[in-house]
Design an enzyme around this catalytic site. Structure first.
Site, PDB file in Angstrom:
ATOM      1  N   CYS A  54       0.820  -0.902  -0.128  1.00  0.00           N
ATOM      2  CA  CYS A  54       0.203  -0.015  -0.066  1.00  0.00           C
ATOM      3  C   CYS A  54       1.154   1.108   0.305  1.00  0.00           C
ATOM      4  O   CYS A  54       0.212   2.028  -0.869  1.00  0.00           O
ATOM      5  CB  CYS A  54      -0.978   0.021   0.995  1.00  0.00           C
ATOM      6  SG  CYS A  54      -0.014   0.301   2.969  1.00  0.00           S
ATOM      7  N   HIS A  98      -2.948   0.897   6.464  1.00  0.00           N
ATOM      8  CA  HIS A  98      -2.929   1.340   5.647  1.00  0.00           C
ATOM      9  C   HIS A  98      -3.210   2.560   4.631  1.00  0.00           C
ATOM     10  O   HIS A  98      -3.925   3.741   5.321  1.00  0.00           O
ATOM     11  CB  HIS A  98      -4.063   0.110   5.162  1.00  0.00           C
ATOM     12  CG  HIS A  98      -4.359  -0.040   3.364  1.00  0.00           C
ATOM     13  ND1 HIS A  98      -3.731  -0.879   3.286  1.00  0.00           N
ATOM     14  CD2 HIS A  98      -4.908   0.248   2.466  1.00  0.00           C
ATOM     15  CE1 HIS A  98      -4.427  -1.456   1.597  1.00  0.00           C
ATOM     16  NE2 HIS A  98      -4.948  -0.331   1.968  1.00  0.00           N
ATOM     17  N   HIS A 104      -6.296   1.909  -4.310  1.00  0.00           N
ATOM     18  CA  HIS A 104      -5.285   1.401  -3.055  1.00  0.00           C
ATOM     19  C   HIS A 104      -4.343   0.175  -3.595  1.00  0.00           C
ATOM     20  O   HIS A 104      -5.211  -1.311  -4.348  1.00  0.00           O
ATOM     21  CB  HIS A 104      -5.324   0.953  -1.718  1.00  0.00           C
ATOM     22  CG  HIS A 104      -7.114   0.169  -1.595  1.00  0.00           C
ATOM     23  ND1 HIS A 104      -6.370  -0.553  -0.502  1.00  0.00           N
ATOM     24  CD2 HIS A 104      -7.815  -0.292  -2.435  1.00  0.00           C
ATOM     25  CE1 HIS A 104      -7.700  -1.293  -0.298  1.00  0.00           C
ATOM     26  NE2 HIS A 104      -8.835  -1.590  -2.035  1.00  0.00           N
TER      27      HIS A 104
END
Length: 389
Positions: A303, A352, A364
């Site tokens: 991420c 994240h 993402h």
């Protein structure tokens, strides 16, 4: 006599009937136990939604360990560079120390040839001439050049010892970071292994259903994101047309100076918009690329590696981990204030991150086994956003 005989036949018949009843009862009881056992086993098996929840939690835990791994890896790389530099400095200082020692040795050898080993020669051959001098007060008996040689040796010895101490401390820190790196890597692999075991227990039909749910969510997120993009583009074009009309009117009413000033303001806004466009264009170009923990491209991402790569395409340098990226630019505390191109962070531990594209959607790199994709920002617990541009 006959009247007193026992009714054997009736007794035998009665006994047989009881036996059969007992057997039937036992069979029924066993069947009931088996059925209950089967039902209990069925009840113990987690539902598909429960499995998905457990797997998502394991993936989150793996994400936490991944960010720690990325942090330790970056720190290890920096410290390794520092240690290598310090070791080179130690070698350089040691060379200078040896040169100073040879100079003292040459003076001592010359004195020996002229009259044997005296206190002065002993001073110059000592491991620590300055210490020997402090005990014997011989420095005043040396020539000026010899005194300078002793001082130079002492200086080089102090510098070499300092560099060795710095290198030793850095090596200890590097060793600690390498251990953190190994621990984080092992944790990631352990959590991913647990998730794979849970998924392996699903039936083929359950796996197909789970995959269908994932595809449907991704398709819906993509549809909403594309709809938002079309809406945003229409609004942008409408705004440009409005600005042109205003500028034309201003030129008519107040002359070209006023129009020129408006043009400068539009240029600044256009520069920022151009950078956002580059971020979003890069993010969209990665759609379908696989998530791989610890990866920074070009064909796979985790991420924070994904956001780092997207902003790099716009000429913006971001740190490697979510822990550091969250502190970049201006913090956004409300989801409603997010704008396309902003970074959006999730979970209380900030493990994240994605890139906001509008209409409640982001792009993402989600988790192992999934590809870079559109997702709702409501999919995970929101932490904050960051506007860097």
């Amino acid at each position: 006599m006959a009247a007193h005989r026992k009714p054997r036949t009736r007794i035998l018949a009665s006994s047989g009937t009881a036996g059969r009843r007992t057997a039937v009862g036992m069979t029924a009881a066993l069947a009931s136990v088996t059925l209950l056992s089967q039902n209990a086993g069925a009840d113990d098996k987690p539902s598909l939604s429960e499995v998905q929840k457990q797997v998502d939690e394991l993936y989150h835990q793996a994400g936490v360990a991944t960010q720690k791994y990325n942090q330790a890896k970056e720190r290890t790389s920096t410290q390794r560079t520092t240690v290598n530099k310090q070791l080179d400095e130690v070698a350089e200082r040691t060379q200078k120390l040896n040169d100073a020692r040879r100079t003292l040795g040459s003076y001592a050898a010359a004195q020996y040839r002229n009259g044997g080993i005296g206190p002065e020669a002993t001073l110059m051959l000592a491991d620590d001439p300055q210490s020997y001098f402090e005990q014997n007060h011989l420095m005043d008996r040396l020539t000026g050049r010899q005194q300078e040689a002793v001082k130079d040796f002492r200086s080089q010895q102090t510098a070499a010892n300092k560099k060795r101490a710095e290198a030793t401390k850095s090596l200890e820190t590097l060793t600690k970071s390498q251990e953190e790196l190994r621990t984080s890597k092992a944790t990631v692999q352990s959590k991913l292994s647990e998730a794979r075991k849970l998924l392996s227990k699903l039936t083929a039909e359950e796996k197909a259903r789970l995959a269908a749910i994932e595809r449907a969510k991704e398709a819906e997120a993509k549809r909403k994101a594309e709809e938002a993009a079309r809406k945003a583009e229409a609004e942008r074009q409408a705004e440009l047309e409005r600005q042109k009309r205003e500028e034309a009117q201003q030129e008519e009413d107040a002359g070209s100076d006023s129009g020129s000033g408006s043009g400068d303001s539009g240029s600044d806004s256009g520069s920022s918009t151009s950078q956002y466009d580059k971020v979003l264009a890069f993010a969209k170009a990665q759609l379908g690329e696989p998530y791989v923990w610890g990866a920074t491209g070009p064909n796979s991402w985790d991420c924070s590696g994904f956001t780092q790569g997207a902003y790099k395409a716009a000429g913006i340098s971001l740190p490697r981990t979510t822990y550091d990226q969250v502190n970049m630019g201006t913090k956004i505390t409300n989801k409603s204030d997010l704008k396309p191109g902003d970074m959006v962070f999730f979970y209380e531990d900030v493990t994240h991150v994605g890139i906001y594209v509008g209409n409640g959607q982001m792009i993402h790199a989600p988790k192992p086994g999934a590809n870079v994709r559109y997702e709702s920002v409501d999919y995970m617990p929101f932490h904050s956003g960051a506007r860097v541009l």
